[in-house]
Design an enzyme around this catalytic site. Structure first.
Site, mmCIF file in Angstrom:
data_model
loop_
_atom_site.group_PDB
_atom_site.id
_atom_site.type_symbol
_atom_site.label_atom_id
_atom_site.label_comp_id
_atom_site.label_asym_id
_atom_site.label_seq_id
_atom_site.Cartn_x
_atom_site.Cartn_y
_atom_site.Cartn_z
ATOM 1 N N ASP A 299 15.274 -29.217 -2.305
ATOM 2 C CA ASP A 299 15.075 -27.804 -2.574
ATOM 3 C C ASP A 299 14.106 -27.329 -1.482
ATOM 4 O O ASP A 299 13.372 -28.128 -0.894
ATOM 5 C CB ASP A 299 14.448 -27.673 -3.968
ATOM 6 C CG ASP A 299 14.019 -26.266 -4.263
ATOM 7 O OD1 ASP A 299 14.867 -25.373 -4.215
ATOM 8 O OD2 ASP A 299 12.813 -26.063 -4.544
ATOM 9 N N ASP B 66 12.049 -23.879 -1.358
ATOM 10 C CA ASP B 66 10.857 -23.168 -1.809
ATOM 11 C C ASP B 66 10.160 -23.945 -2.927
ATOM 12 O O ASP B 66 10.731 -24.131 -3.996
ATOM 13 C CB ASP B 66 11.308 -21.786 -2.292
ATOM 14 C CG ASP B 66 10.163 -20.861 -2.565
ATOM 15 O OD1 ASP B 66 9.016 -21.216 -2.232
ATOM 16 O OD2 ASP B 66 10.409 -19.784 -3.126
ATOM 17 N N GLY C 265 13.310 -20.920 -8.377
ATOM 18 C CA GLY C 265 14.629 -21.538 -8.243
ATOM 19 C C GLY C 265 15.789 -20.652 -8.674
ATOM 20 O O GLY C 265 16.941 -21.011 -8.527
ATOM 21 N N ARG D 290 18.122 -14.208 -6.427
ATOM 22 C CA ARG D 290 17.452 -12.907 -6.295
ATOM 23 C C ARG D 290 17.854 -11.946 -7.421
ATOM 24 O O ARG D 290 17.004 -11.336 -8.062
ATOM 25 C CB ARG D 290 17.800 -12.307 -4.930
ATOM 26 C CG ARG D 290 16.934 -11.139 -4.534
ATOM 27 C CD ARG D 290 17.355 -10.611 -3.184
ATOM 28 N NE ARG D 290 17.426 -11.675 -2.172
ATOM 29 C CZ ARG D 290 18.050 -11.558 -0.993
ATOM 30 N NH1 ARG D 290 18.645 -10.428 -0.674
ATOM 31 N NH2 ARG D 290 18.071 -12.572 -0.146
ATOM 32 N N SER E 29 18.034 -19.862 -1.982
ATOM 33 C CA SER E 29 17.631 -18.712 -1.172
ATOM 34 C C SER E 29 18.644 -18.332 -0.105
ATOM 35 O O SER E 29 19.171 -19.191 0.608
ATOM 36 C CB SER E 29 16.290 -18.998 -0.507
ATOM 37 O OG SER E 29 15.950 -17.928 0.348
ATOM 38 N N ASN F 141 17.573 -16.668 2.314
ATOM 39 C CA ASN F 141 16.703 -16.653 3.497
ATOM 40 C C ASN F 141 16.379 -18.067 3.983
ATOM 41 O O ASN F 141 15.493 -18.236 4.824
ATOM 42 C CB ASN F 141 15.396 -15.933 3.165
ATOM 43 C CG ASN F 141 15.613 -14.459 2.889
ATOM 44 O OD1 ASN F 141 16.082 -13.728 3.762
ATOM 45 N ND2 ASN F 141 15.322 -14.022 1.675
ATOM 46 N N ASP G 226 11.319 -28.632 -7.447
ATOM 47 C CA ASP G 226 10.071 -28.226 -8.113
ATOM 48 C C ASP G 226 10.354 -27.388 -9.350
ATOM 49 O O ASP G 226 9.425 -27.114 -10.121
ATOM 50 C CB ASP G 226 9.190 -27.394 -7.165
ATOM 51 C CG ASP G 226 9.784 -26.020 -6.916
ATOM 52 O OD1 ASP G 226 10.978 -25.947 -6.544
ATOM 53 O OD2 ASP G 226 9.084 -25.013 -7.116
HETATM 54 P P1 B16 Z 1 16.150 -15.186 -1.824
HETATM 55 P P2 B16 Z 1 14.644 -22.458 -3.793
HETATM 56 C C1 B16 Z 1 14.603 -19.894 -4.518
HETATM 57 O O1 B16 Z 1 14.452 -20.882 -3.523
HETATM 58 C C2 B16 Z 1 13.235 -19.420 -4.983
HETATM 59 O O2 B16 Z 1 12.560 -20.466 -5.663
HETATM 60 C C3 B16 Z 1 13.417 -18.272 -5.946
HETATM 61 O O3 B16 Z 1 12.143 -17.789 -6.354
HETATM 62 C C4 B16 Z 1 14.190 -17.144 -5.237
HETATM 63 O O4 B16 Z 1 14.413 -16.052 -6.113
HETATM 64 C C5 B16 Z 1 15.533 -17.711 -4.762
HETATM 65 O O5 B16 Z 1 15.301 -18.814 -3.894
HETATM 66 C C6 B16 Z 1 16.357 -16.673 -4.011
HETATM 67 O O6 B16 Z 1 15.677 -16.338 -2.824
HETATM 68 O O7 B16 Z 1 15.796 -13.871 -2.437
HETATM 69 O O8 B16 Z 1 15.389 -15.502 -0.557
HETATM 70 O O9 B16 Z 1 17.652 -15.338 -1.634
HETATM 71 O O10 B16 Z 1 13.486 -22.872 -4.642
HETATM 72 O O11 B16 Z 1 15.994 -22.662 -4.475
HETATM 73 O O12 B16 Z 1 14.591 -23.037 -2.406
HETATM 74 MG MG MG Z 2 12.178 -24.405 -5.546
#
Ligand code: B16
Ligand code: MG
Length: 213
Positions: free
Chosen positions: A9, A11, A46, A49, A116, A118, A170
């Site tokens: 993962d 973030d 996790g 959006r 994400s 991003n 996490d």
């Molecule tokens: P984005 P991960 C997740 O990343 C984040 O933990 C979560 O808080 C966020 O809303 C999600 O990505 C979407 O992110 O808006 O940048 O597309 O923990 O799966 O790496």
């Molecule tokens: Mg995460």
């Protein structure tokens, strides 16, 4: 070696952008007149959006249309990306960098499995854009964690079966996703307390002990 691949993962495992997510959602919520705090923010870990926005809108005083929701999610993302642009390779923790390099030397195939959209920008900002063998992220999935799709696609990109891969997470939703996809998992932070996690770990470098064990 018990596993051939490791799917990380992003973030909360490789990088720590929680505060950026929080501040961006908080600004969006304040400007829209919706109550939002760190406790609600913890539920967004996790989660995609749009699902995150739906959780925040539980506290809204009216119903928002799909177009309005798109606009709010975009507004949050613009603020979030502004924070990401300020990141640099110095934001990659030395422990994470050294552990990743050691795992690579041992011969594991390494992938990202992140919700994400991003993820590629974050990897670029951290100087990791060419490091992983595969990146499965929010841009190639239709269902977000706890659905296992993001990890199943990462394993497919690595040409490995789920049983040959370890997922590192996490978020509780991430461990649920690993379990339902047939993956063993290492849980860090909140995910270490998940009743179905294979290896609860306190530090990222403990992944090297799993390899030895
Ligand atoms: P984005 P991960 C997740 O990343 C984040 O933990 C979560 O808080 C966020 O809303 C999600 O990505 C979407 O992110 O808006 O940048 O597309 O923990 O799966 O790496
Ligand atoms: Mg995460």
């Amino acid at each position: 070696m018990k596993y051939k691949g490791i799917i990380f993962d992003l973030d909360g495992v490789i990088c720590f952008t929680d505060q950026f997510h929080y501040q961006a959602w908080k600004k969006m919520a304040d400007e829209t007149g919706i109550y939002f705090d760190e406790v609600i923010n913890n539920r967004l870990r996790g989660v995609s959006r749009m699902e995150s926005l739906n959780i925040i809108l539980e506290r809204a005083k009216r119903v928002y249309s799909d177009d309005e929701k798109e606009a709010l999610a975009e507004k949050k993302n613009r603020l979030y990306v502004e924070f990401l642009q300020k990141m640099s390779p110095a934001d990659l923790k030395m422990e994470v960098k050294e552990t990743l390099e050691a795992l690579r030397r041992v011969g594991y195939k390494l992938a990202i499995g992140s919700s994400s959209k991003n993820a590629k920008l974050i990897l670029e900002r951290l100087g990791l854009d060419d490091f992983f063998d595969a990146v499965s992220d929010g841009t190639n999935i239709t269902r977000s964690k706890p659905d296992p799709e993001v990890f199943l696609i990462a394993a497919e990109y690595l040409k490995l079966a789920p049983k040959e891969c370890l997922v590192v997470e996490d978020a509780l939703a991430g461990i649920d996703a690993a379990v339902s996809g047939g993956f063993d998992s290492a849980g860090i932070g909140e995910a270490a307390s998940h009743e179905k996690v294979t290896y609860p770990i306190a530090r990222f470098s403990q992944l090297l002990e799993i390899e030895e064990g």
